[in-house]
Design a protein around this motif. Structure first.
Motif, short mmCIF file in Angstrom:
data_model
loop_
_atom_site.label_atom_id
_atom_site.label_comp_id
_atom_site.label_asym_id
_atom_site.label_seq_id
_atom_site.Cartn_x
_atom_site.Cartn_y
_atom_site.Cartn_z
N GLY A 279 16.01 5.83 56.71
CA GLY A 279 17.06 4.69 56.65
C GLY A 279 18.19 5.07 55.44
N LEU A 280 17.38 5.52 54.45
CA LEU A 280 18.52 6.04 53.54
C LEU A 280 19.48 6.99 53.73
CD1 LEU A 280 16.28 5.98 50.13
CD2 LEU A 280 18.21 4.64 50.44
N LEU A 281 18.96 7.91 54.48
CA LEU A 281 19.74 9.04 54.82
C LEU A 281 20.59 8.94 56.48
CD1 LEU A 281 17.27 11.71 53.63
CD2 LEU A 281 19.59 11.18 52.72
N HIS A 282 20.40 7.88 56.90
CA HIS A 282 20.81 7.91 58.47
C HIS A 282 22.26 8.11 58.51
CE1 HIS A 282 22.07 3.65 57.42
NE2 HIS A 282 22.68 3.76 58.45
N ASP A 283 23.12 7.78 57.42
CA ASP A 283 24.52 7.94 57.62
C ASP A 283 25.05 9.29 56.89
OD1 ASP A 283 25.40 5.95 59.47
OD2 ASP A 283 25.82 4.70 58.03
N MET A 284 24.06 10.04 56.62
CA MET A 284 24.35 11.23 55.71
C MET A 284 25.58 12.02 56.40
SD MET A 284 24.05 12.95 52.85
CE MET A 284 22.73 11.70 52.41
N GLY A 285 25.39 12.01 57.77
CA GLY A 285 26.53 12.91 58.32
C GLY A 285 27.93 12.52 57.94
N GLU A 321 16.22 21.31 56.24
CA GLU A 321 15.73 22.21 55.48
C GLU A 321 14.66 21.35 54.45
OE1 GLU A 321 15.82 25.52 56.07
OE2 GLU A 321 17.27 25.06 57.40
N ILE A 322 14.63 20.01 54.25
CA ILE A 322 13.87 19.49 53.40
C ILE A 322 12.49 19.18 54.25
CG2 ILE A 322 13.25 17.53 51.86
CD1 ILE A 322 16.38 17.33 51.83
N GLU A 323 11.44 19.87 54.24
CA GLU A 323 10.40 19.75 55.29
C GLU A 323 9.52 18.62 55.01
OE1 GLU A 323 7.81 23.10 54.82
OE2 GLU A 323 9.32 24.61 55.04
N PHE A 324 9.82 17.70 53.77
CA PHE A 324 9.01 16.64 53.48
C PHE A 324 9.22 15.55 54.35
CE2 PHE A 324 7.53 12.95 51.31
CZ PHE A 324 8.51 12.17 51.38
N LEU A 325 10.62 15.62 54.88
CA LEU A 325 11.15 14.26 55.79
C LEU A 325 10.47 14.36 57.47
CD1 LEU A 325 14.75 14.67 54.83
CD2 LEU A 325 13.07 12.95 54.30
N ARG A 326 10.37 15.40 57.80
CA ARG A 326 9.53 15.65 59.19
C ARG A 326 10.03 14.74 60.32
NH1 ARG A 326 5.22 15.42 55.34
NH2 ARG A 326 4.44 13.55 56.51
N GLU A 327 9.39 13.71 60.34
CA GLU A 327 9.74 12.58 61.55
C GLU A 327 11.01 11.84 61.19
OE1 GLU A 327 7.49 9.27 64.19
OE2 GLU A 327 6.63 10.05 62.44
N ALA A 328 11.37 11.74 59.99
CA ALA A 328 12.61 11.13 59.74
C ALA A 328 13.83 11.91 60.05
CB ALA A 328 12.90 11.28 57.99
N TYR A 329 13.73 13.27 60.43
CA TYR A 329 14.81 13.87 61.23
C TYR A 329 15.28 13.10 62.54
CZ TYR A 329 13.57 17.93 58.66
OH TYR A 329 13.31 18.77 57.35
#
Length: 454
Positions: A279-285, A321-329
Motif C-alpha cells: 500500500g505504501l509503495l503502490h504509486d511508486m511508479g 530487487e528488494i527480496e523482502f517484499l515478495r508478494e507485495a510486487y
C-alpha cells in the motif's frame, strides 16, 4: 496527574492502592529477604530495557523481565511477586511522568499478585517439588494467562478512561501483542525458579537470562533493520507525493486501509505487513511519470493515458530487487486491474487478479474519493462506501469491499485534510483521476514489459 480526567485519576489511585495492599502482606509469608532483594533488583534493571516488538498490530513482544516476574511468583508468592514488580518504579532511564511510572509498576504488581494467587490455588508449589512435575507446566500456563489477562485489562481500563479508547479494542490489542510472548517466556521463568530452588541459587538468573538477552539483542538488531528499511520506503513515498499536492498522505492512508482489510480477512501477520508495504509503495511508479501529466487540468490524450497506465509496472521495476517484499510486487503491479477485465496494465479478470491487488484497489479508490482534488471536493465516507458497493463486480471484489466496510464501521476512517487553494485560483476542469472508479476513460491494457523471474 492533573491532566488526567477525574475518572482516570481515581482508577490510577485504586490500582496503586491494590498493589500496595498486595505487597504489604509479604511480612506474613516468611519470604526469603535475600531472594526478594536479588530478584527485585533483576526486575528493576531488566524492565525498562526489555521490550522489543516484532511486527505490528498482532506481532509478538519480547520481554526479558517477565521470566523474572514469573520466577518471583513461583519462588516468593503473590506478595513477593508484587514487591518485585513495584521495584520497576525505581529505575526508568527514559524518565516518564511520575504518574505513568507509578501506574505501570502498580499494574504489573497487581498482575503478578493475581498470577501468584492462581499458582498457589492450583497447587503449583506442591507439583514443582513432586513426581507430578510435568503437571506444573499446565499450572504455569494458567498462571501466565492470568498475568497477561489482568495486565491487559488494567492497561485497557486506563486507556478507556484517559483517552476514550474502547475497552474491547485496548484489551484485544494488548493481548494480541503480548499473550504468545508471555506464554513462551513463562518457560524461562519456570526454568529459573527450578534452578534457583536447587543448589544453583542466584546463578540461575545468569544461566537462564543470558541466552534470552542475547536473543533479545539479535531481535533488536532485526527490528532496527526493518525500521530503517521502513524509513527508506517512506522517504521514497514522500518523493512521489511531492509531485502532486493533492495526493499528499495518500500512500499512507492506502496502506492503512489495506491493513484494515487484511486483518479483517484474517491474513497472517507476515502477509499483513507485506500488504501494508504494498500500500505504501503502490504509486511508486509515479516517479517515472512526468509531473505535467499528474497535474494536468482537463482530459489526457491516448498517449498520455498510456504513460499513466504504465506507472504500476514502473513501480515494480523500482522495487523488484528488494527480496523482502515478495508478494507485495503483485499488489503494486496489479492494483489498477478490474474484476471485469477492463483494468490495466494487463486486463486481468476476477480471481486472476492477485489478492493483494484486490485489497489495495479498494483502499486506493476509497481514499481517492474521500480526498479533495483540485477539480472537485471530497465525498463523504458514506457516499464513497456506497460507490464502492455499486462498483462490486465491475471494479472491485465483493469480499474486499465487505471486509473494508466492516473495518471502517469498527475503526472509522481519517480522511485527507483539505488543502488550501492558492490565492485567486479557480477550480480547473475535470480531469482523469486514475484512482477514482468514477473517472473515465480507463486506459487500455498494455503489454507486460518485465519478466516474472522474481
Amino acid at each position: 496527574m492533573s491532566a488526567l480526567p477525574w475518572r482516570a485519576r481515581i482508577y490510577v489511585v485504586a490500582v496503586c492502592v491494590a498493589a500496595l495492599a498486595a505487597a504489604s502482606t509479604v511480612v506474613l509469608t516468611g519470604t526469603d529477604p535475600v531472594a526478594l532483594v536479588v530478584i527485585g533488583l533483576l526486575f528493576a534493571v531488566l524492565d525498562p530495557l526489555s521490550t522489543v516488538s516484532l511486527g505490528r498490530g498482532r506481532g509478538v513482544t519480547l520481554s526479558a523481565s517477565f521470566p523474572v516476574s514469573l520466577a518471583a511468583v513461583i519462588l516468593l508468592g503473590p506478595a513477593g511477586a508484587a514487591i518485585v514488580s513495584l521495584a520497576s518504579a525505581a529505575y526508568q532511564p527514559s524518565r516518564p511522568p511520575l504518574v505513568k511510572r507509578l501506574f505501570n509498576a502498580a499494574e504489573l504488581a497487581v498482575s503478578a499478585a493475581c498470577a501468584g494467587v492462581v499458582y498457589t490455588a492450583l497447587g503449583g508449589e506442591e507439583k514443582l517439588g513432586s513426581d507430578d512435575f510435568p503437571l506444573v507446566l499446565l499450572v504455569v500456563v494458567a498462571t501466565t494467562a492470568v498475568y497477561c489477562a489482568v495486565n491487559a485489562g488494567l492497561v485497557a481500563g486506563v486507556l478507556t478512561l484517559a483517552q476514550g479508547v474502547p475497552f474491547a479494542h485496548g484489551l484485544r490489542t494488548t493481548l494480541s501483542t503480548g499473550l504468545v510472548g508471555y506464554l513462551l517466556y513463562g518457560l524461562f521463568g519456570l526454568m529459573m525458579a527450578v534452578l534457583w530452588s536447587t543448589e544453583v541459587g542466584a546463578l540461575a538468573a545468569v544461566l537462564v537470562l543470558l541466552p534470552l538477552l542475547v536473543a533479545r539483542w539479535a531481535f533488536g538488531q532485526y527490528a532496527a533493520e526493518r525500521e530503517a528499511y521502513e524509513r527508506t520506503v517512506r522517504t521514497l513515498v514522500a518523493a512521489v507525493e511531492t509531485k502532486d499536492l493533492y495526493t499528499r498522505g495518500h500512500s499512507e492512508r492506502v496502506s492503512t486501509g489495506a491493513e484494515l482489510i487484511a486483518r479483517r480477512l484474517n491474513m497472517s501477520e507476515d502477509r499483513v505487513e507485506l500488504v501494508r508495504f504494498a500500500g505504501l509503495l503502490h504509486d511508486m511508479g509515479k516517479l517515472g511519470v512526468p509531473t505535467r501529466l499528474l497535474q494536468k487540468d482537463g482530459p489526457l490524450s491516448p498517449e498520455e493515458l498510456q504513460i499513466i497506465a504504465l506507472h504500476p509496472v514502473r513501480g515494480v521495476e523500482m522495487v523488484r530487487e528488494i527480496e523482502f517484499l515478495r508478494e507485495a510486487y503483485d499488489g503494486i503491479m496489479h492494483h489498477h486491474e478490474r474484476v471485469d477485465g477492463r483494468g490495466y496494465p494487463m486486463g486481468l479478470k476476477g480471481d486472476q487478479i492477485p489478492e493483494f491487488a484486490r485489497v489495495i484497489s479498494v483502499a486506493d479508490a476509497f481514499d481517492a474519493m474521500t480526498s479533495t482534488r483540485s477539480y472537485r471536493p471530497a465525498r463523504g465516507t458514506a457516499e464513497a462506501m456506497a460507490e464502492l458497493e455499486r462498483c462490486i463486480g465491475t471494479h472491485f471484489d465483493a469480499r474486499m469491499v465487505e471486509a473494508f466496510a466492516a473495518a471502517i464501521a469498527e475503526h472509522g476512517w481519517t480522511a485527507a485534510e483539505v488543502p488550501e487553494p492558492a490565492a485567486g485560483s479557480t477550480a480547473p476542469a475535470a480531469r482523469y483521476d486514475h484512482d477514482d472508479p468514477t473517472s473515465a476513460p480507463m486506459p487500455p491494457p498494455v503489454a507486460r514489459p518485465i519478466r516474472e523471474d522474481r
